[in-house]
Enzyme design. Structure first.
Site, mmCIF file in Angstrom:
data_model
loop_
_atom_site.group_PDB
_atom_site.id
_atom_site.type_symbol
_atom_site.label_atom_id
_atom_site.label_comp_id
_atom_site.label_asym_id
_atom_site.label_seq_id
_atom_site.Cartn_x
_atom_site.Cartn_y
_atom_site.Cartn_z
ATOM 1 N N ASP A 81 -8.740 -49.735 15.167
ATOM 2 C CA ASP A 81 -9.059 -50.962 15.888
ATOM 3 C C ASP A 81 -9.244 -52.122 14.918
ATOM 4 O O ASP A 81 -10.258 -52.212 14.226
ATOM 5 C CB ASP A 81 -10.323 -50.763 16.718
ATOM 6 N N ASP A 305 -4.907 -57.726 17.815
ATOM 7 C CA ASP A 305 -5.880 -56.653 18.015
ATOM 8 C C ASP A 305 -5.171 -55.345 18.358
ATOM 9 O O ASP A 305 -4.559 -55.220 19.418
ATOM 10 C CB ASP A 305 -6.841 -57.049 19.141
#
Length: 456
Positions: A81, A305
């Site tokens: 992430d 992201d």
């Protein structure tokens, strides 16, 4: 902290739509990197270290990598992430989550001789950096615990609590490094569907925080460059951690946006870039520059992201995109015709069609381009539409439901633009921290994997 030497690590990525196991290639790549399994799998969204203006969906598809943690090493599955900072693991042994997940989905901290809980008196616990929304803290006396704690809460009402701890993390052939992480002891969620992070042995054990914050894995290991190439379908892809970028195709770079002063809605440790425009086909949408630029509160930044599946646009930009897309696809797509249907609370541009008809139509859809300063992320074909699981319409359920893979940030409770990993498929994405930029290039990720020696 032990800094990781600049090494090139290849991690083989495969989409396991049918639950098939990834093949672990136990050999050295031509350039000395080690091949590890990294896969795209459907996992529930457990809590992530993100500002209050971000939201994580409980049902999502995430990039996951197997990491060896502890001594002797335990293989754990972690979500990769780039939008999060503090890495964390669900723990058992000395850390018992509530309710307890299956043994296969947790890290047994008591079985690791190198595991250590951070004490209240340590400099790490007294660290009061500006990156984390809530810094580590100690129990208030007369509580007997001398352990440093972390408490995480999120916009979707989920929360997690645990200990700040340290242990060795090992990725491929790189030397093991000691990393601070959250050993989660309790996790709660408002999910009522029975499919949360604690009820499946296939669920991710934790999260590998890869943003630019002081406590991220990237910062703790002094990683100055990493890249990935995500293949669609069940094809292989790769992650390159470290190195000098020589393996990358020719890239178009966009600079990272830096804002020195703290703003309430600007995430200063995210990979923030400047969105200059959005096009549908050849039509550049008439969106004012002010809508695409962070305002005086920091709202309106654009983040790359890997921890978010789809792409989100603020309402003004989303409405413009939706309107132009519907206009250009009027002859190709049949609208769902249900105004109250909103997938995942943020996707309301939806359609209905049999699978075969939609497969044919997807080849004719107009390309959507996210125009960045110096680069562009182009979204075309199958990446534009997502089949909503379990939704059928028409006689005998002959038609599936599909939604445009751009969501409305305002409906999701966000105040930012987010470029998710679904729209990064078949794109080489490089995070160059040394030069403060992110690079993009169209790529056949399955072929890139073969050329770099990541598959036999």
């Amino acid at each position: 902290m032990c800094a990781m030497e600049p090494v090139l690590l290849l991690l083989c990525l495969s989409l396991l739509a049918n639950g098939a196991e990834a093949k672990v290639l136990g050999r050295e790549a031509r350039f000395g990197g080690t091949v590890l399994p990294l896969r795209v799998q459907e996992v529930p969204k457990a809590p992530t270290q993100a500002p209050a203006n971000r939201i994580r969906f409980r049902h999502d598809v995430s990039l996951t990598v197997t990491v060896a943690v502890g001594t002797p090493p335990q293989n754990v599955t972690m979500v990769l992430d780039t939008g999060s900072e503090l890495s964390w693991l669900l723990c058992n042994g000395s850390c018992v989550p509530s309710p307890p997940p299956p043994a296969a989905a947790v890290f047994n901290s008591s079985a690791s001789s190198t595991y250590g809980a951070v004490l209240c008196s340590s400099p790490e616990c007294q660290w009061r950096g500006r990156d984390l929304p809530a810094p580590p803290y100690c129990d208030v006396p007369p509580a007997p615990s001398n352990a440093c704690r972390v408490s995480l809460s999120y916009a979707d009402a989920s929360s997690a609590d645990g200990l700040l701890a340290t242990d060795t993390f090992l990725l491929g052939g790189a030397p093991p490094v000691h990393v601070l992480f959250g050993c989660i002891t309790s996790y709660s969620s408002t999910s009522d569907n029975g499919n949360n992070a604690t009820n499946s042995s296939e669920a991710a054990t934790g999260l590998l925080g890869m943003n630019r914050g002081s406590l991220s894995f990237v910062t703790q290991t002094d990683t100055r460059r990493f890249a990935y190439c995500i293949a669609p379908g069940d094809g292989p892809g790769l992650l390159v951690l470290g190195g000098d970028g020589a393996a990358a195709p020719p890239l178009n770079y966009t600079p990272l946006v830096e804002i020195s002063q703290p703003l309430p809605y600007f995430d200063r440790v995210a990979y923030s870039v400047q969105l200059d425009g959005i096009r549908v086909g050849r039509a550049l949408l008439p969106i004012p520059k002010s809508v695409l630029t962070p305002d005086h509160t920091g709202a309106g930044q654009t983040m790359v992201d890997s921890g978010t599946q789809f792409t989100f646009l603020l309402a003004d930009a989303y409405v413009a995109l939706k309107g132009e897309f519907l206009n250009q696809t009027r002859a190709l797509l049949a609208p769902l015709g249900e105004p109250d249907f909103v997938f995942q609370g943020a996707f309301d541009a939806c359609f209905r069609a049999p699978e075969a008809r939609m497969d044919a139509a997807s080849r004719l859809l107009p390309e959507v381009g996210l125009v960045l300063r110096g680069a562009e992320v182009a979204v075309a074909g199958e990446k534009l539409l997502y089949r909503v699981p379990g939704e059928r319409r028409g006689e005998a359920g002959a038609e599936a439901v599909w939604c445009l893979t751009f969501g409305n940030s305002d409906m999701a409770g966000m105040s930012a633009y987010v470029i998710g990993h679904h729209h990064q498929q078949n794109v080489w994405v490089e995070y160059d921290l040394q030069n403060g930029r992110v690079g993009f290039a169209p790529a056949r990720c399955d072929r890139a994997t073969q050329l770099l020696g990541a598959v036999a």
